[in-house]
Design a protein around this motif. Structure first.
Motif, short mmCIF file in Angstrom:
data_model
loop_
_atom_site.label_atom_id
_atom_site.label_comp_id
_atom_site.label_asym_id
_atom_site.label_seq_id
_atom_site.Cartn_x
_atom_site.Cartn_y
_atom_site.Cartn_z
N THR A 412 0.85 -1.19 0.00
CA THR A 412 0.00 0.00 0.00
C THR A 412 0.88 1.24 0.00
OG1 THR A 412 -1.70 -1.17 1.25
CG2 THR A 412 -1.82 1.24 1.22
N ILE A 413 0.74 2.02 -1.05
CA ILE A 413 1.51 3.26 -1.12
C ILE A 413 1.08 4.17 0.03
CG2 ILE A 413 -0.07 4.52 -2.65
CD1 ILE A 413 3.72 4.32 -3.17
N TYR A 414 2.05 4.79 0.69
CA TYR A 414 1.84 5.60 1.89
C TYR A 414 1.35 4.77 3.09
CZ TYR A 414 1.52 8.65 -2.15
OH TYR A 414 1.73 9.24 -3.38
N GLY A 415 1.43 3.45 2.94
CA GLY A 415 1.06 2.56 4.03
C GLY A 415 2.27 1.75 4.45
N ASP A 416 2.27 0.45 4.11
CA ASP A 416 3.44 -0.36 4.45
C ASP A 416 4.63 -0.04 3.55
OD1 ASP A 416 1.56 -1.55 2.58
OD2 ASP A 416 2.91 -3.25 2.44
N ALA A 417 4.43 0.83 2.54
CA ALA A 417 5.54 1.24 1.68
C ALA A 417 6.29 2.45 2.21
CB ALA A 417 5.03 1.54 0.27
N VAL A 418 5.89 3.01 3.36
CA VAL A 418 6.59 4.18 3.88
C VAL A 418 7.93 3.76 4.46
CG1 VAL A 418 4.42 5.33 4.46
CG2 VAL A 418 5.68 4.09 6.24
N GLY A 419 8.84 4.71 4.54
CA GLY A 419 10.12 4.43 5.19
C GLY A 419 11.25 5.12 4.48
N GLY A 420 12.43 5.04 5.10
CA GLY A 420 13.63 5.63 4.54
C GLY A 420 14.55 4.61 3.94
N TYR A 421 14.38 3.33 4.31
CA TYR A 421 15.27 2.28 3.82
C TYR A 421 14.51 0.96 3.86
CZ TYR A 421 19.79 0.07 2.84
OH TYR A 421 20.83 -0.61 2.25
N ALA A 422 14.75 0.13 2.83
CA ALA A 422 14.01 -1.13 2.68
C ALA A 422 15.00 -2.28 2.54
CB ALA A 422 13.08 -1.06 1.48
N PRO A 423 15.40 -2.92 3.64
CA PRO A 423 16.46 -3.94 3.58
C PRO A 423 16.16 -5.12 2.65
CG PRO A 423 16.14 -3.21 5.84
CD PRO A 423 15.03 -2.61 5.03
N LEU A 424 14.87 -5.48 2.48
CA LEU A 424 14.53 -6.66 1.68
C LEU A 424 14.11 -6.30 0.26
CD1 LEU A 424 12.40 -8.68 4.29
CD2 LEU A 424 14.89 -8.47 4.08
N LYS A 425 14.35 -5.09 -0.16
CA LYS A 425 13.84 -4.61 -1.45
C LYS A 425 14.27 -5.48 -2.62
CE LYS A 425 13.66 -0.45 -4.33
NZ LYS A 425 14.09 0.97 -4.45
N ASP A 426 15.45 -6.07 -2.56
CA ASP A 426 15.96 -6.87 -3.67
C ASP A 426 15.98 -8.36 -3.36
OD1 ASP A 426 16.87 -6.97 -6.31
OD2 ASP A 426 18.98 -6.93 -5.72
N LEU A 427 15.18 -8.78 -2.38
CA LEU A 427 15.06 -10.21 -2.03
C LEU A 427 13.65 -10.68 -2.33
CD1 LEU A 427 16.63 -10.88 1.49
CD2 LEU A 427 17.56 -11.50 -0.74
N ASP A 428 13.50 -11.70 -3.18
CA ASP A 428 12.15 -12.22 -3.38
C ASP A 428 11.71 -13.02 -2.15
OD1 ASP A 428 13.07 -14.90 -3.65
OD2 ASP A 428 13.34 -14.67 -5.79
N LYS A 429 10.44 -13.33 -2.10
CA LYS A 429 9.88 -13.96 -0.90
C LYS A 429 10.55 -15.30 -0.60
CE LYS A 429 6.47 -13.90 2.25
NZ LYS A 429 6.08 -12.75 3.08
N SER A 430 10.88 -16.04 -1.63
CA SER A 430 11.53 -17.33 -1.40
C SER A 430 12.87 -17.16 -0.71
CB SER A 430 11.71 -18.07 -2.74
OG SER A 430 10.46 -18.32 -3.35
N ARG A 431 13.62 -16.12 -1.10
CA ARG A 431 14.91 -15.86 -0.46
C ARG A 431 14.73 -15.35 0.97
NH1 ARG A 431 19.18 -17.63 -0.51
NH2 ARG A 431 20.70 -15.96 -0.83
N VAL A 432 13.63 -14.64 1.22
CA VAL A 432 13.34 -14.19 2.59
C VAL A 432 13.23 -15.40 3.51
CG1 VAL A 432 11.62 -13.09 4.08
CG2 VAL A 432 12.26 -12.03 1.91
N TRP A 433 12.51 -16.41 3.08
CA TRP A 433 12.39 -17.63 3.89
C TRP A 433 13.75 -18.32 4.04
CZ3 TRP A 433 7.39 -18.06 0.91
CH2 TRP A 433 6.29 -17.84 1.75
#
Length: 553
Positions: A412-433
């Motif tokens: 959600t833009i302006y929702g869970d997309a807010v922030g100054g830095y996104a550590p998992l931005k280049d990790l797909d969900k499978s790699r997160v697990w």
């Protein structure tokens, strides 16, 4: 011929912090001198930091970099260290031949000795792909550079010069050098270490001499420099290697005769999961430290994404500097709230609960939203809460979305997309697990408490914005989704190629359509560390307004 000790100073610099970078260069040169080094090699553009982008075009910046080069040389001479050759990367603003200002600066390697610049080399091959945009700001060099120390001939090259055929490096093949020194600012990508090594081995064999590869380390915006500096023999054998993701002074001795190649320290290689995890840590730590933050804040939902972000943050900057906020709605499950609290205790983070129901009710009393609009309202109340706490208390807000969600716009833009830095931005969900499981196993192997609750890893992903919601209500299973996304985004395959792979047409059409429609969201998403070969932002650039649609077969 005399034996020659070469030190590789694998250091972390900050773009624009010329005075700080100079102090670091001086400090590490002193360390190298104490270890009886004859030559100390620093990474690419050490004085200015890298990449400097359009700062390179500012006259004031060019002049400051030029002054810094001579300040280093004069200081070392005054301290009695003038004999040591310091090979340092910087911004070249004056022509090498007549020392007059150039139209565009160069990416330069300078050799400092006895209070002056002994020789200098300007990078020949300018990369202009992926994250690199050097045609925009730099001029190209076109001459070889060789200098002598104790009767040994040392050649110079900068990063891309050893990745391309031809140019000054090819000319060194007939010069008869004893060693080739290469200054590098090579960003991390999964699997790139082997590619670098193969290129270095190829050039070492071509010039018939050992190759010294000095690489940067540390985070700079959305790039991560992983270090891993090394030396290969003329035959391509690794004879010395620095550890990854840490500053290090690697010492290697060039033997008295060119037929012998001595071994130095060889750091152990990291397994792929640990390498990627440490890259994300390094990216976050670099952004956090270099921008002067003291703490981070994030929403703790009890899910896997926020759990991994919190664990990475605790490892990178210390759990005492991590502030987690549970923001339950009327649809939040008890086990999610319990998992969030459990996680905070495991990593030693601060924890608070801020229900969003009163905020949602206030808006709903006026707007009476339903469906997706109501769901997004809840996400935006969470985003507003985090940003308010950030403003009041000075935290850096961490966005917790992953590459799969970002690809299909599942945020959600302006929702869970807010922030100054996104550590998992280049990790797909499978790699997160995968990385979450690796991190827990890493702790277990060391007799520590795993940072991530097992239920956060095993339960079905859900945004919990309506009763019984799970991600697969709206998306294909993540293993399938990630496979389609990898082919479509990483390999630029269209509908026809995806169908030839055997993917279902309905899944392909849905995923491709979601990706196309979400570009505007991706442009507004916080930056995060690049860890794959093709990251959103610098690597993948497509228009937001476009009527192109994949043709049916």
């Amino acid at each position: 011929m005399a034996e020659l000790r070469i030190a590789i100073a694998q250091i972390d610099t900050c773009v624009g912090d010329i005075s700080g970078n100079v102090e670091k260069i001086l400090s590490w040169t002193r360390k190298a001198s104490e270890r009886e080094a004859d030559v100390v090699v620093f990474p690419e553009m050490t004085i200015t930091g890298y990449p400097i982008e359009d700062l390179a075009l500012r006259g004031s910046f060019q002049r400051a970099a030029e002054r810094a080069l001579f300040d280093i040389a004069h200081t070392l001479e005054a301290e009695g260290l003038g004999d040591i050759r310091v090979v340092v990367g910087s911004l070249g603003a004056l022509a090498l031949s007549d020392h007059v200002p150039m139209d565009r600066p160069t990416n330069r390697a300078a050799v400092l000795c006895h209070g002056s610049v002994e020789v200098a080399y300007d990078k020949h091959h300018l990369p202009n792909y992926g994250v690199f945009d050097e045609y925009r700001i730099f001029s190209s060099g076109n001459t070889t550079t060789v200098f002598e120390v104790k009767g040994r001939r040392l050649g110079l090259a900068i990063c891309e010069d050893i990745w391309q055929d031809g140019g000054p490096v090819a000319e060194l093949e007939d010069v008869g050098i004893s060693v080739l020194l290469t200054l590098n600012g090579s960003p991390f990508e999964e699997g790139k270490s082997q590619v670098r090594l193969e290129q270095a081995q190829r050039r070492a064999r071509a010039v018939g001499a050992p190759l010294v590869y000095a690489n940067s380390v540390g985070g700079q915006d959305d790039l991560v420099f992983d270090g891993g500096s090394f030396v290969v023999s003329a035959h391509g054998e690794v004879v010395a290697r620095a550890p990854k993701f840490v500053e290090d002074l690697l010492l290697w001795d060039l033997a008295e005769d060119d037929e012998t190649c001595k071994f130095g320290p060889i750091a152990s290689a990291l397994e792929p999961d640990e390498e990627t995890y440490r890259a994300i840590m390094t990216g976050l730590s670099g952004y956090f430290t270099k921008n002067g933050f003291k703490s981070v804040i994030l929403g703790l939902s009890g899910g896997i994404d926020s759990a991994l972000v919190a664990a990475v943050a605790a490892d990178a900057i210390g759990g005492e500097n991590v502030y987690g906020v549970s923001m339950p709605s009327v649809y939040s499950s008890e086990h999610s709230k319990d998992d969030a609290h459990d996680l905070a205790q495991r990593i030693g983070a601060h924890y608070r609960v801020q229900p969003i129901a009163p905020f949602v009710d206030a808006f709903q009393s006026q707007l009476h939203l339903t469906g997706v609009a109501e769901e997004n309202l809840q996400a935006r109340m969470r985003g507003m809460t985090l940003m308010a706490l950030s403003n009041a208390e000075g935290h850096l807000v961490l966005a917790t979305g992953n590459k799969s969600e970002l690809a299909v716009g599942y945020s959600t833009i302006y929702g869970d997309a807010v922030g100054g830095y996104a550590p998992l931005k280049d990790l797909d969900k499978s790699r997160v697990w995968e990385l979450s499981r690796w991190r827990n196993n890493y702790a277990i192997d060391r007799g520590e408490i795993p940072p991530i609750p097992e239920s956060s890893i095993t339960k079905p992903p859900s945004a919990e914005l309506r009763p019984g919601q799970v991600d697969q209500d709206s998306l294909p299973p993540y293993d399938l989704l990630d496979a389609v996304l990898d082919a479509h985004i990483e390999h630029a395959e269209g509908r026809a190629e995806l169908l030839e792979r055997g993917f279902d047409a309905h899944v392909v059409d849905k995923v491709v359509s979601l990706v196309d429609r979400a570009e505007w969201k991706r442009r507004q998403y916080p930056l995060g560390p690049k860890v794959t070969a093709l990251a959103f932002g610098r690597d993948r650039r497509v228009p937001i307004t476009s009527r192109w649609r994949e043709p049916e077969m």
